[in-house]
Design a protein around this motif. Structure first.
Motif, PDB file in Angstrom:
ATOM      1  N   MET A  26       0.816  -1.211   0.000  1.00  0.00           N
ATOM      2  CA  MET A  26       0.000   0.000   0.000  1.00  0.00           C
ATOM      3  C   MET A  26       0.849   1.260   0.000  1.00  0.00           C
ATOM      4  N   GLY A  27       2.151   1.104  -0.214  1.00  0.00           N
ATOM      5  CA  GLY A  27       2.999   2.269  -0.408  1.00  0.00           C
ATOM      6  C   GLY A  27       3.294   3.041   0.858  1.00  0.00           C
ATOM      7  N   MET A  28       3.466   2.321   1.949  1.00  0.00           N
ATOM      8  CA  MET A  28       3.770   2.997   3.204  1.00  0.00           C
ATOM      9  C   MET A  28       5.236   3.447   3.208  1.00  0.00           C
ATOM     10  N   PRO A  29       5.486   4.704   3.550  1.00  0.00           N
ATOM     11  CA  PRO A  29       6.883   5.135   3.603  1.00  0.00           C
ATOM     12  C   PRO A  29       7.665   4.280   4.593  1.00  0.00           C
ATOM     13  N   GLY A  30       8.936   4.099   4.286  1.00  0.00           N
ATOM     14  CA  GLY A  30       9.745   3.220   5.116  1.00  0.00           C
ATOM     15  C   GLY A  30       9.809   1.817   4.540  1.00  0.00           C
TER      16      GLY A  30
ATOM     17  N   ILE B 116      -4.600   2.564  -5.360  1.00  0.00           N
ATOM     18  CA  ILE B 116      -3.780   2.378  -4.169  1.00  0.00           C
ATOM     19  C   ILE B 116      -4.627   2.430  -2.908  1.00  0.00           C
ATOM     20  N   VAL B 117      -5.666   3.255  -2.964  1.00  0.00           N
ATOM     21  CA  VAL B 117      -6.581   3.280  -1.822  1.00  0.00           C
ATOM     22  C   VAL B 117      -7.266   1.931  -1.677  1.00  0.00           C
ATOM     23  N   ILE B 118      -7.697   1.384  -2.820  1.00  0.00           N
ATOM     24  CA  ILE B 118      -8.376   0.090  -2.742  1.00  0.00           C
ATOM     25  C   ILE B 118      -7.398  -0.979  -2.270  1.00  0.00           C
ATOM     26  N   THR B 119      -6.129  -0.816  -2.681  1.00  0.00           N
ATOM     27  CA  THR B 119      -5.119  -1.749  -2.188  1.00  0.00           C
ATOM     28  C   THR B 119      -5.117  -1.755  -0.669  1.00  0.00           C
ATOM     29  N   ALA B 120      -5.095  -0.564  -0.096  1.00  0.00           N
ATOM     30  CA  ALA B 120      -5.111  -0.490   1.367  1.00  0.00           C
ATOM     31  C   ALA B 120      -6.338  -1.206   1.909  1.00  0.00           C
ATOM     32  N   ALA B 121      -7.466  -1.003   1.227  1.00  0.00           N
ATOM     33  CA  ALA B 121      -8.698  -1.617   1.730  1.00  0.00           C
ATOM     34  C   ALA B 121      -8.610  -3.132   1.693  1.00  0.00           C
TER      35      ALA B 121
END
Lengths: 826, 570
Positions: free
Chosen positions: B448-452, B497-502
């Protein structure tokens, strides 16, 4: 570089500030969080029933160690922040130059993203608030989570949370800020869903994460756009370059270029990030549900960290939002940029909207949750009308009194649970070893429902008084509380714009005044329902806090209560009658700094304060130019807070000190006292009896009350408008129709055609060719019989065959390529 | 040419698994531990060699960078191909069939070195995770090693014939592994579907490559001075003939304008423009480009865990890599013409894959479709046609490879113990399998593209690249011109990407959190040490790269130097 060097160099010191809590997180997760399998303690609500199966329990020693590590980490951060603050306060011309250092992190084409830290006046102010509030929350948490078997993990998560917030605060660029921002999002997910066995908690965590994620992704796009245009994300490089900002403000945006400038599009994308993070309408829905998490987490989210981060980012990026507008009348006529109008509308509306919901809530934490949304609306609206200093000021005071209120409400809930256990033990003979059952789904009694409380002021006086102080500060009780001074400053700025006839200012003033009245009213309602009169239930009758838990939970309250009263005095306007001169002496403003004085004197609104310069002519050439840009000198002195924070911006952008005006102050008095009085008259004078209906229902009428109580049915509306259509779309349209139907359908049709042709040929084959070639199978059979002999299993024979085959293939190749060469040459 | 090793390291990387695989076939099938030992040893050797290649090349970055700067500064002719040739390290060139211009030519540069490293990681992880396979262990391991060798071969090939050779070599063990050891319900269907899709795709690409091959031959026959110039400046070896499958050779022709000749005398229809879609999408089939993606989720699900890992982790990257190497690098004019519309396909990939993943009940299908979605970002990065976006695509290839392999590893571990992949009937597994839970969450945060985490440092440059490209790229159809639409596309892709998070949260919540049903899953316990090694091996790079992106990003940038030089040095 040695550690010593880091500590002694104020430019390097900021790197270390977030390290303590982050390190604490890793130490707890990797080392001290040692579990062992144990029989589930009877009555332990943290694990579902496994038929007596062993479950992992953290050992007591590891809990003690984890708490100690967590405390140590945050204490180190606090001490380092204090050192930084002292250094910053003693620095000449702080703001013009700052403490900073950085390094290249990710090269992208010709430019590279840098990672760096920076401490400027705004950061310094945040460092005064964040580590202190976080430390209080940590102390409180030790008592709050006593008895929770996952206490170690809890301390690990909040350490990470604190580390992320500190990273965000010391970041010198949007990217590192975003890193901290996202890690906080992750922590909020982990912590809101901390009791993940409980479905509502996990759902709330998902809701919080997904809602903020929508906003974050848009914000990331804004960051990417900013980076694509400017090639840097450093705050000071972008925000202190007025030519660059002007250029961005004049350049049409890449989409909607007709009506938006590039700066406006970036700004709006960034602001949407805050709308999610700071829970502004329409993305506010996650924050009230976040109450499912442990109370220290609520304090963390609502006061010290998460939502403050959103407003902090707005304050930080303000010059970009402001680009293209002229709010302070530096010469030209009034103009306001689209992002500012956007903020003014969102903020003003949210402030009022959330306040109306808070009025009808019965859950002690939910009232506070909506009050947070409403107060954040105040800040966003303040920024929308250019009240930069006032927004920062309210952010700080709000953090103090909201942390206080949340932790007090946690203490109230704890006391109620204690009462509940008492009742259980005495009536049901039901032994419940687990002292802490806020999250016990089987409990029918709701210890958070204010209707079940009443008369607690006598049971837990050390919680009552801080709660009262926090409540009065939230309500903006005049003169004595911090909340009054910051709220008043916002109203004063809005009023000034209103007198000039500016639309956004008028809107903001009206909504905020109305919201402030409701705030005072619901605060008094909450105080009265919780503390006044006689206990309405048996549980409330037995509510109490005892032992070390009482100290750990109430000591921070007392300390925070002090600041909830006094934090506002640094920002008392110098020309406020009586108070102004007094506090101007208490917090003196240095007179030597020339640049600041130029700004201090920055002319009033709309160029009306064209007062002649009286002194401060010692300016050097460049600074003189700044002074002239600022449109001349007024004779107003800024208060300490204003004076300190203004140099964050370049001189041309520095907000002017507005002159004292009695009208907004009277409004402040009237709404705060009026709201408190009405609340007192309805709820405190005649406290509710057991089973009595909320008088509000009679007053508002049941339908309207239901609408408010159900938060305008927005959750339901979102479910209907977004969640279900997306599910339907992905399941029916995309998956069933397109993927399985269309694409696979085409493929399967082709396959069917091929199968059909194959079958046709097969039939032909049987009729025609087989008739001719009946002998072939016999041949094959004979060949296989021979070939089986070849497969003798002797390696020599295999090698021979392989060699023969290789030679044959080689010959074929040589032969064929030879021919091909000839033909190519020919 | 930079960098060298005392022995032919790239060939060693390809032939060690082949030798080990053949060796295993000769061992008694009952000696399973010996077989596993050999397989693991060879995989570890290969990983070590891959690390050698990666860090060996990383040590040369300054040299390569200076060389590129010098060449760019000179502004002479045939700069791009010279840049390409000079940037290749550890080259080996053995003439195979001289008359056809076929040679065994391999080399490493900034684009394939990360892929080589990725393959090594996934190979070791695949062997480890297959440790418990008891059914025909010998054949499984042998085919698996052969598959690894094939994949490696494609990545290191500089000669297009060699590339296709290994490409096909990789497909057949893949078929056998899925059909023989896969999920009983769908394995035959999925194996056949996968093989057909990939074969058809590769045949289409091969046709394009043959056109390039013959056109370049004709071009050199007519313009011998170009060939001579390339030989003189050291790009091509002395004695090069007109016809050659060598990529450098074709690149010289391409740079000199061989593919800009009109086809059939039609104005504006050049060879590059005509054949680019075939080459790019032909290879793109393997990268899961919409609407040619449907083999991939079915294939992933049907395959045994190790094969899913290599399949989604590496094989899909193979398609993207070849599409970039052969399509964009050799037919830049075609890329500039066609990528502006192909970007719509990539957008569909991103959003569509995410939507479907969101509604899957089968744990493995979720990950399968998430791969489709993430690979869309890779192609989208290519479509930016600028350094920033394409670097992001390169990083995404590596990041997604490790991440998705980690995902499939986690799914496999859950499935092995629970014997079901039905998401709603799982729950509470994090308490029983904390390692797997944490690893899955790390993978989820990456996706989901979280920094780090590495996903962020890949996605962010792609976004920036899209914004950057937006002003330059427009698409005109007749009188209708579409401008600035890249910015709209990137905003819509953000939706994916939002749906990815979901869906990541949904799956995490339903599988790992919530209540654990002890009655339903009596045997579920924690994972073995071997499995932990897999999780660390694949999970650690996600974090390391996320925190320290300069480990990889400068390398990819230099690898893109020649590609961008071909496109006019943007």
């Amino acid at each position: 570089m040695s550690l010593n060097e880091f500590i002694n160099d104020p430019n390097l010191l900021p790197w270390l500030i977030p390290v303590g809590p982050l390190l604490a997180f890793f130490i707890i997760i990797l080392a001290t969080n040692r579990g062992r399998l144990a029989r589930r303690a009877p009555g332990n609500p943290n694990y579902p029933d496994y038929d007596g199966m062993p479950v992992p329990e953290v050992t007591p020693s590891s809990i003690v160690l984890s708490v100690a590590v967590g405390w140590l980490g945050v204490m180190i951060a606090w001490v380092l922040s204090l050192i930084t603050i002292v250094r910053a306060l003693g620095e000449e011309g702080f703001g013009e130059h700052v403490f900073e250092s950085g390094l290249d992190w990710l090269a992208t084409g010709a430019t590279a993203l840098r990672m760096g830290v920076m401490v400027d006046p705004l950061t310094t102010v945040m460092l005064m608030m964040v580590p202190f509030a976080v430390t209080m929350i940590f102390i409180y948490s030790a008592g709050y989570s006593a008895g929770d078997p996952r206490k170690s993990r809890f301390f690990a998560y909040i350490s990470l949370f604190a580390g992320a917030m500190l990273t965000l605060v010391v970041a010198d660029n949007l990217l590192l800020l975003f890193v901290g921002w996202e890690i906080m999002g992750l922590c909020s997910y982990l912590l809101i869903g901390f009791w993940f066995e409980k479905k509502s908690a996990y759902d709330a965590a998902v809701k919080a994460f997904t809602t903020t994620r929508v906003a974050d992704v848009l914000m990331l796009l804004g960051i990417a756009y900013l980076y694509a245009e400017t090639g840097t994300l450093s705050f000071r490089t972008i925000l202190r370059d007025s030519h660059l900002l002007e250029e961005l403000a004049n350049q049409p945006a890449i989409i909607l270029g007709g009506s938006l400038s590039a700066a406006a599009l970036m700004s709006i994308l960034l602001i949407i990030g805050t709308v999610g993070k700071s829970a502004q309408f329409p993305l506010h829905v996650w924050l009230p549900d976040a109450m499912e998490g442990p109370t220290p987490v609520s304090a963390m989210i609502h006061a010290a960290a998460m939502v403050s981060a959103g407003v902090y980012m707005l304050i930080r990026m303000f010059p970009l939002f402001e680009a293209g507008s002229n709010l302070h009348g530096h010469g030209a006529e009034f103009a306001i940029s689209t992002p500012l109008i956007f903020m003014a509308i969102i903020g003003g509306f949210t402030a009022l909207f959330a306040a109306t919901i808070a009025v009808a809530q019965d859950d002690v934490k939910r009232v506070l949750a909506y009050s947070t949304i409403s107060q954040l609306g105040f800040m966003v609206a303040a920024l929308g009308i250019g009240a930069y200093v006032a927004a920062a000021f309210h952010l700080i005071t709000h953090a103090f009194f909201k942390a206080l209120l949340f932790m007090s409400s946690g203490a109230v809930i704890h006391a109620m649970e204690h009462g509940e256990h008492h009742v259980h033990e005495h009536h049901d003979h039901h032994h419940d070893d687990e002292h802490h059952a806020e999250h016990d789904e089987h409990a029918h009694f709701d210890p958070q429902d204010m209707m079940n409380m009443g008369g607690l002021s006598k049971k837990i006086p050390w919680t009552f008084w801080p709660f009262l102080i926090g409540g009065l500060s939230l309500a903006g009780f005049p003169l004595l509380t911090a909340g009054f001074w910051s709220k008043d400053e916002i109203l004063a700025e809005a009023w000034l714009g209103l007198t000039e006839g500016f639309g956004p200012h008028t809107f903001v003033f009206i909504t905020l005044v109305a919201a402030a009245f409701l705030t005072a009213f619901y605060t008094m309602r909450q105080l009265a329902l919780t503390f006044a009169g006689e206990p309405r239930t048996e549980e409330a009758e037995h509510a109490s806090l005892t032992g070390s838990i009482a100290i750990s939970m109430q000591l921070p309250l007392v300390i925070l209560a002090f600041f909830a009263l006094t934090a506002g005095f640094v920002g008392v306007p110098t020309d406020f009658p009586v108070f102004g001169p007094v506090f101007a002496d208490v917090f003196p403003v240095e007179e030597v700094h020339v640049v600041d004085e130029a700004a201090e004197g920055g002319a009033g609104f709309g160029g009306e304060e064209e007062a002649a310069s009286t002194e401060e002519t010692a300016a050097t050439g460049e600074e003189d130019a700044h002074a002239e840009e600022a449109g001349g000198h007024g004779d107003l002195k800024s208060n300490w807070f204003h004076h300190f924070i203004s140099p964050t911006l370049i001189a041309a952008q520095e907000p002017p000190v507005i002159p004292f005006n009695v009208v907004p102050v009277l409004f402040s008095f009237a709404v705060a006292l009026g709201g408190l009085f009405v609340g007192w008259a309805v709820y405190w004078r005649n406290p509710l009896e057991t089973g009595q209906e909320d008088p509000l229902i009679g007053f508002l009428g049941r339908p309207l009350h239901n609408v408010l109580k159900n938060k305008y049915y927005i959750d339901e509306a979102y479910d209907w408008a977004f969640v279900r259509p997306i599910r339907w779309f992905s399941e029916v349209v995309v998956n069933e129709w397109i993927d399985k139907g269309l694409i696979d359908g085409i493929l399967h049709t082709i396959a069917a055609i091929f199968t059909f042709i194959g079958d046709l040929l097969k039939v032909l084959n049987t009729w025609l060719i087989d008739g001719v070639g009946d002998g072939i199978p016999h041949l094959i059979a004979a060949f296989s019989a021979w070939f089986r002999r070849v497969q003798s299993g002797r390696i020599q024979q295999y090698l021979l065959i392989i060699m023969a085959a290789a030679i044959l293939i080689g010959l074929v190749f040589a032969f064929s390529t030879g021919i091909l060469t000839v033909s190519a040459a020919g | 040419m930079v960098g060298s090793f005392p022995f032919p390291i790239l060939s060693a990387i390809v032939f060690v698994p082949i030798v080990a695989g053949v060796l295993i076939l000769f061992i008694n099938g009952e000696k399973k531990d010996l077989i596993r030992g050999i397989a693991l040893t060879s995989a570890v050797i290969v990983l070590a060699l891959s690390l050698g290649v990666y860090f060996g090349y990383r040590g040369e970055l300054d040299t390569v960078g200076e060389m590129q700067d010098t060449l760019n500064g000179d502004g002479g002719e045939l700069v791009a191909s010279q840049m390409f040739e000079e940037g290749l390290a550890f080259q080996e060139r053995i003439t195979w069939i001289e008359s056809l211009g076929i040679s065994y030519h391999v080399g490493a540069d900034g684009l394939n070195a990360p892929m080589i490293l990725l393959t090594g990681m996934v190979a070791v992880a695949g062997v480890l995770i297959s440790w418990q396979i008891n059914d025909r262990t010998r054949e499984f391991m042998a085919f698996f090693l052969l598959l690894v060798a094939g994949v490696y071969g494609v990545f290191i090939a500089i000669d297009l014939f060699t590339l296709f050779f290994f490409y096909e070599l990789a497909i057949f063990p893949m078929y056998l592994l899925i059909a023989g050891w896969g999920w009983v319900e769908t394995r035959e269907y999925a194996a056949m579907k996968l093989t057909l899709y990939i074969l058809v795709g590769s045949v289409i690409a091969l046709v394009g490559v043959l056109v390039m091959y013959f056109t370049a031959g004709d071009f050199f026959a007519e313009n011998p001075q170009v060939l001579q110039m390339a030989i003189d400046n050291g790009t091509l070896p002395a004695g090069s003939t007109n016809l050659s499958f060598d990529m450098t050779h074709i690149m010289v022709a391409a740079e000199a304008g061989a593919f800009n000749l009109p086809v059939l005398g039609l104005e504006g229809l050049t060879i590059a423009r005509l054949w680019f879609p075939f080459v790019f999408l032909g290879f793109g089939v393997l990268a899961g480009v919409f609407p040619f993606h449907n083999w991939s989720p079915d294939g992933h699900v049907a395959a045994p865990t190790a094969v899913s890992m290599i399949h989604a982790g590496v094989l899909m990257k193979l398609g993207a890599y070849a599409a970039l190497r052969v399509g964009v690098q050799l037919l830049p004019e075609g890329a500039q013409t066609h990528l502006p519309w192909i970007v719509f396909l990539t957008l569909i990939n991103v959003v569509y894959g995410a939507f479907i993943a969101f509604r899957q009940r089968d744990f493995k299908y979720v990950i399968g479709f998430s791969s489709v979605s993430h690979m869309g970002l890779v192609s989208m990065g290519f479509a930016t046609m600028n350094l920033t976006g394409m670097t992001g695509a390169g990083l995404q290839m590596f990041s997604h490879g490790a991440m998705t392999a980690l995902f499939f590893g986690c799914v496999g571990m859950v499935y092995d113990r629970a014997h079901t992949r039905d998401i709603p009937s799982l729950g509470g597994f994090i308490r029983q399998m904390p390692w797997v839970g944490v690893a899955f969450i790390i993978g989820g945060l990456t996706s989901m593209g979280m920094p780090g985490f590495s996903g962020f440092i890949a996605e962010f440059p792609i976004f920036v690249g899209m914004w950057n490209a937006s002003e330059r790229i427009s698409l005109s159809i007749g009188n209708f011109a579409l401008t600035n639409y890249y910015s709209v596309i990137v905003i819509l892709a953000a939706l994916g990407i939002v749906i990815t998070a979901a869906y990541v949260l949904r799956v995490t919540g339903q599988v790992f959190f919530g209540e654990f049903n002890r009655k339903l899953y009596p045997e579920v316990g924690d994972i073995a040490v071997v499995d932990r090694a897999v999780l660390i091996l694949l999970g650690a790079p996600l974090i390391i790269l996320g925190v320290w992106p300069t480990l990889m990003s400068p390398m990819i940038e230099l690898g893109l130097g020649p590609v961008l030089a071909m496109m006019g040095g943007s």
